[in-house]
Design a protein around this motif. Structure first.
Motif, PDB file in Angstrom:
ATOM      1  N   LEU A   3      47.654  44.971  46.361  1.00  0.00           N
ATOM      2  CA  LEU A   3      47.243  46.349  46.323  1.00  0.00           C
ATOM      3  C   LEU A   3      45.760  46.315  45.792  1.00  0.00           C
ATOM      4  CD1 LEU A   3      50.324  48.206  45.158  1.00  0.00           C
ATOM      5  CD2 LEU A   3      49.501  48.080  47.614  1.00  0.00           C
ATOM      6  N   ILE A   4      44.675  45.427  46.407  1.00  0.00           N
ATOM      7  CA  ILE A   4      43.611  45.146  45.792  1.00  0.00           C
ATOM      8  C   ILE A   4      42.602  46.501  45.437  1.00  0.00           C
ATOM      9  CG2 ILE A   4      42.299  44.812  47.989  1.00  0.00           C
ATOM     10  CD1 ILE A   4      41.945  42.792  44.933  1.00  0.00           C
ATOM     11  N   PHE A   5      42.517  47.371  46.090  1.00  0.00           N
ATOM     12  CA  PHE A   5      41.747  48.676  45.977  1.00  0.00           C
ATOM     13  C   PHE A   5      42.218  49.342  44.658  1.00  0.00           C
ATOM     14  CE2 PHE A   5      40.547  47.762  50.323  1.00  0.00           C
ATOM     15  CZ  PHE A   5      39.463  47.377  50.201  1.00  0.00           C
ATOM     16  N   ARG A   6      43.732  49.604  44.726  1.00  0.00           N
ATOM     17  CA  ARG A   6      44.446  49.867  43.517  1.00  0.00           C
ATOM     18  C   ARG A   6      44.091  49.165  42.230  1.00  0.00           C
ATOM     19  NH1 ARG A   6      49.512  51.982  46.578  1.00  0.00           N
ATOM     20  NH2 ARG A   6      49.117  54.375  46.810  1.00  0.00           N
ATOM     21  N   LEU A   7      44.197  47.833  42.357  1.00  0.00           N
ATOM     22  CA  LEU A   7      43.938  47.104  41.178  1.00  0.00           C
ATOM     23  C   LEU A   7      42.458  47.412  40.795  1.00  0.00           C
ATOM     24  CD1 LEU A   7      44.258  44.864  39.012  1.00  0.00           C
ATOM     25  CD2 LEU A   7      43.671  43.209  40.806  1.00  0.00           C
ATOM     26  N   LEU A   8      41.425  47.329  41.691  1.00  0.00           N
ATOM     27  CA  LEU A   8      40.054  47.435  41.201  1.00  0.00           C
ATOM     28  C   LEU A   8      39.637  48.650  40.513  1.00  0.00           C
ATOM     29  CD1 LEU A   8      38.198  46.123  44.325  1.00  0.00           C
ATOM     30  CD2 LEU A   8      38.565  44.897  42.077  1.00  0.00           C
ATOM     31  N   TYR A   9      40.525  50.002  41.335  1.00  0.00           N
ATOM     32  CA  TYR A   9      40.441  51.328  40.764  1.00  0.00           C
ATOM     33  C   TYR A   9      41.165  51.237  39.247  1.00  0.00           C
ATOM     34  CZ  TYR A   9      41.388  56.424  40.013  1.00  0.00           C
ATOM     35  OH  TYR A   9      41.001  57.489  39.604  1.00  0.00           O
ATOM     36  N   THR A  10      42.224  50.492  38.994  1.00  0.00           N
ATOM     37  CA  THR A  10      42.761  50.408  37.732  1.00  0.00           C
ATOM     38  C   THR A  10      41.780  49.833  36.758  1.00  0.00           C
ATOM     39  OG1 THR A  10      45.126  50.545  38.693  1.00  0.00           O
ATOM     40  CG2 THR A  10      44.759  49.603  36.626  1.00  0.00           C
ATOM     41  N   LEU A  11      41.310  48.516  36.850  1.00  0.00           N
ATOM     42  CA  LEU A  11      40.459  47.908  36.099  1.00  0.00           C
ATOM     43  C   LEU A  11      39.182  48.797  35.740  1.00  0.00           C
ATOM     44  CD1 LEU A  11      40.580  44.438  37.666  1.00  0.00           C
ATOM     45  CD2 LEU A  11      41.823  45.080  35.698  1.00  0.00           C
ATOM     46  N   LEU A  12      38.704  49.597  36.423  1.00  0.00           N
ATOM     47  CA  LEU A  12      37.308  50.282  36.467  1.00  0.00           C
ATOM     48  C   LEU A  12      37.647  51.646  35.599  1.00  0.00           C
ATOM     49  CD1 LEU A  12      35.588  50.158  39.851  1.00  0.00           C
ATOM     50  CD2 LEU A  12      34.893  49.180  37.790  1.00  0.00           C
ATOM     51  N   PHE A  13      38.966  52.298  35.914  1.00  0.00           N
ATOM     52  CA  PHE A  13      38.993  53.501  35.222  1.00  0.00           C
ATOM     53  C   PHE A  13      39.965  53.958  34.186  1.00  0.00           C
ATOM     54  CE2 PHE A  13      36.951  54.368  39.278  1.00  0.00           C
ATOM     55  CZ  PHE A  13      35.805  55.174  39.025  1.00  0.00           C
ATOM     56  N   SER A  14      41.128  52.752  34.072  1.00  0.00           N
ATOM     57  CA  SER A  14      41.951  52.948  32.956  1.00  0.00           C
ATOM     58  C   SER A  14      41.364  52.908  31.465  1.00  0.00           C
ATOM     59  CB  SER A  14      42.999  51.618  32.937  1.00  0.00           C
ATOM     60  OG  SER A  14      43.684  51.784  34.086  1.00  0.00           O
ATOM     61  N   ARG A  15      40.250  52.454  31.181  1.00  0.00           N
ATOM     62  CA  ARG A  15      39.625  52.393  30.005  1.00  0.00           C
ATOM     63  C   ARG A  15      39.078  53.669  29.620  1.00  0.00           C
ATOM     64  NH1 ARG A  15      34.480  48.885  31.492  1.00  0.00           N
ATOM     65  NH2 ARG A  15      34.416  49.664  33.753  1.00  0.00           N
ATOM     66  N   PHE A  16      38.957  54.497  30.616  1.00  0.00           N
ATOM     67  CA  PHE A  16      38.456  56.133  30.475  1.00  0.00           C
ATOM     68  C   PHE A  16      39.611  57.116  30.219  1.00  0.00           C
ATOM     69  CE2 PHE A  16      35.248  54.066  32.962  1.00  0.00           C
ATOM     70  CZ  PHE A  16      34.098  54.022  31.836  1.00  0.00           C
ATOM     71  N   GLY A  46      59.174  46.312  48.535  1.00  0.00           N
ATOM     72  CA  GLY A  46      58.030  45.308  47.825  1.00  0.00           C
ATOM     73  C   GLY A  46      56.883  45.842  46.993  1.00  0.00           C
ATOM     74  N   VAL A  47      56.614  47.113  47.578  1.00  0.00           N
ATOM     75  CA  VAL A  47      55.478  47.777  47.189  1.00  0.00           C
ATOM     76  C   VAL A  47      55.694  48.176  45.607  1.00  0.00           C
ATOM     77  CG1 VAL A  47      53.908  49.653  47.344  1.00  0.00           C
ATOM     78  CG2 VAL A  47      54.454  48.302  49.458  1.00  0.00           C
ATOM     79  N   TYR A  48      56.978  48.577  45.417  1.00  0.00           N
ATOM     80  CA  TYR A  48      57.332  49.090  44.313  1.00  0.00           C
ATOM     81  C   TYR A  48      56.945  48.055  43.109  1.00  0.00           C
ATOM     82  CZ  TYR A  48      59.926  53.466  45.940  1.00  0.00           C
ATOM     83  OH  TYR A  48      60.382  54.289  46.379  1.00  0.00           O
ATOM     84  N   PHE A  49      57.384  46.669  43.410  1.00  0.00           N
ATOM     85  CA  PHE A  49      57.148  45.604  42.497  1.00  0.00           C
ATOM     86  C   PHE A  49      55.760  45.630  42.119  1.00  0.00           C
ATOM     87  CE2 PHE A  49      61.611  44.390  44.005  1.00  0.00           C
ATOM     88  CZ  PHE A  49      62.003  44.518  42.689  1.00  0.00           C
ATOM     89  N   SER A  50      54.850  45.565  42.987  1.00  0.00           N
ATOM     90  CA  SER A  50      53.434  45.555  43.081  1.00  0.00           C
ATOM     91  C   SER A  50      52.813  46.860  42.292  1.00  0.00           C
ATOM     92  CB  SER A  50      52.705  45.405  44.436  1.00  0.00           C
ATOM     93  OG  SER A  50      53.031  44.196  45.215  1.00  0.00           O
ATOM     94  N   MET A  51      53.396  47.781  42.655  1.00  0.00           N
ATOM     95  CA  MET A  51      52.830  48.926  41.730  1.00  0.00           C
ATOM     96  C   MET A  51      53.235  48.936  40.357  1.00  0.00           C
ATOM     97  SD  MET A  51      53.476  52.318  44.281  1.00  0.00           S
ATOM     98  CE  MET A  51      51.964  52.427  45.476  1.00  0.00           C
ATOM     99  N   GLN A  52      54.356  48.382  39.868  1.00  0.00           N
ATOM    100  CA  GLN A  52      54.773  48.077  38.472  1.00  0.00           C
ATOM    101  C   GLN A  52      53.778  47.105  37.984  1.00  0.00           C
ATOM    102  OE1 GLN A  52      59.512  48.672  38.420  1.00  0.00           O
ATOM    103  NE2 GLN A  52      58.772  46.691  38.758  1.00  0.00           N
ATOM    104  N   ASP A  53      53.366  46.122  38.646  1.00  0.00           N
ATOM    105  CA  ASP A  53      52.089  45.209  38.156  1.00  0.00           C
ATOM    106  C   ASP A  53      50.952  46.103  37.707  1.00  0.00           C
ATOM    107  OD1 ASP A  53      53.818  43.022  38.527  1.00  0.00           O
ATOM    108  OD2 ASP A  53      52.734  42.380  40.473  1.00  0.00           O
ATOM    109  N   LEU A  54      50.520  47.017  38.844  1.00  0.00           N
ATOM    110  CA  LEU A  54      49.459  47.752  38.491  1.00  0.00           C
ATOM    111  C   LEU A  54      49.704  48.711  37.106  1.00  0.00           C
ATOM    112  CD1 LEU A  54      48.369  48.763  42.220  1.00  0.00           C
ATOM    113  CD2 LEU A  54      47.309  47.059  40.400  1.00  0.00           C
ATOM    114  N   ALA A  55      50.750  49.285  36.877  1.00  0.00           N
ATOM    115  CA  ALA A  55      51.243  50.019  35.923  1.00  0.00           C
ATOM    116  C   ALA A  55      51.152  49.351  34.756  1.00  0.00           C
ATOM    117  CB  ALA A  55      52.569  50.952  36.249  1.00  0.00           C
ATOM    118  N   ARG A  56      51.583  48.089  34.684  1.00  0.00           N
ATOM    119  CA  ARG A  56      51.526  47.342  33.577  1.00  0.00           C
ATOM    120  C   ARG A  56      49.982  46.876  33.110  1.00  0.00           C
ATOM    121  NH1 ARG A  56      55.837  45.128  35.895  1.00  0.00           N
ATOM    122  NH2 ARG A  56      55.078  43.182  36.603  1.00  0.00           N
TER     123      ARG A  56
END
Length: 180
Positions: A3-16, A46-56
Motif C-alpha cells: 500500500l505504497i501511496f497510503r504509506l507515503l501519506y502516513t509518513l507525510l501527514f501523521s506528524r500533523f 491480506g489487506v487487513y494485515f497491511s493496513m494494520q502495519d500502516l496503523a502502527r
C-alpha cells in the motif's frame, strides 16, 4: 508494503495529527478503495494485515517514537499475528483502525487492532512483535518501554491474550524443536 501511496501519506501527514501517548488508543482513518477488494467486493483478508502495519506506523509517529527508534537504530518485526472478522468492509466505506499497546512481557510487545465502521468493531487483529537493533541483537522490552515513555504499569494480561500467547508458544515448540 503493498500500500505504497497510503504509506507515503502516513509518513507525510501523521506528524500533523493529534499526538498520542504510548498507552493511548490511536485512531487512524481510512476509506475502502477498489484496490483493497477481492472478488467478493469487500476488503481482501491480506489487506487487513497491511493496513494494520500502516496503523502502527501512524501510532509510532504520533507518539513520537519513530525518530527515537531511528536514532537508536531500532526497528520492529512482527513475530506472529492473528485476525478475526465479524463483518465485511465494503467499497468506499469509511472506517478507522484503533491501535493500542495491549501488553508486554520480557521478550515481546502485543499490539491490538480494531477495525471500526460507524462506531462498531468489525474486525480484530493482534500482533506479537520484537524490536531489533540494526547493529545486531535484540532490544529488550524494558529498553523499548523506557524509550517510548511508558510511565504506568503494564496492563493486565487478558484471558484471551494469555490463551493466544500460550497457543503460539505451543505451536512454535511443535514446529521448531528445542536444540539439545
Amino acid at each position: 508494503m503493498n500500500l505504497i501511496f497510503r504509506l507515503l501519506y502516513t509518513l507525510l501527514f501523521s506528524r500533523f495529527r493529534s499526538k498520542v501517548g504510548a498507552m493511548d488508543e490511536c485512531l487512524t482513518p481510512y476509506r475502502c478503495w477498489p484496490t483493497d477488494l477481492d472478488v467478493l467486493r469487500h476488503i481482501n483478508n491480506g489487506v487487513y494485515f497491511s493496513m494494520q502495519d500502516l496503523a502502527r506506523v501512524d501510532y509510532m509517529i504520533r507518539m513520537g517514537a519513530m525518530p527515537k527508534m531511528n536514532a537508536n537504530g531500532w526497528y520492529p518485526v512482527v513475530v506472529s499475528e492473528r485476525m478475526r472478522f465479524k463483518k465485511s468492509i465494503k467499497p468506499f466505506q469509511k472506517f478507522q483502525i484503533s491501535t493500542k499497546l495491549a501488553y508486554w512481557d520480557e521478550k515481546y510487545t502485543y499490539i491490538e487492532h480494531k477495525f471500526i465502521v460507524n462506531g462498531e468493531p468489525v474486525a480484530f487483529g493482534m500482533i506479537r512483535a520484537r524490536f531489533l537493533k540494526k547493529s545486531g541483537g535484540l532490544v529488550t522490552t524494558e529498553e523499548l518501554i523506557n524509550l517510548v515513555g511508558v510511565t504506568s504499569e503494564r496492563p493486565p494480561l487478558s484471558d484471551h491474550l494469555k490463551a493466544w500467547i500460550e497457543a503460539e508458544d505451543r505451536h512454535l515448540e511443535a514446529v521448531v524443536p528445542a536444540k539439545k
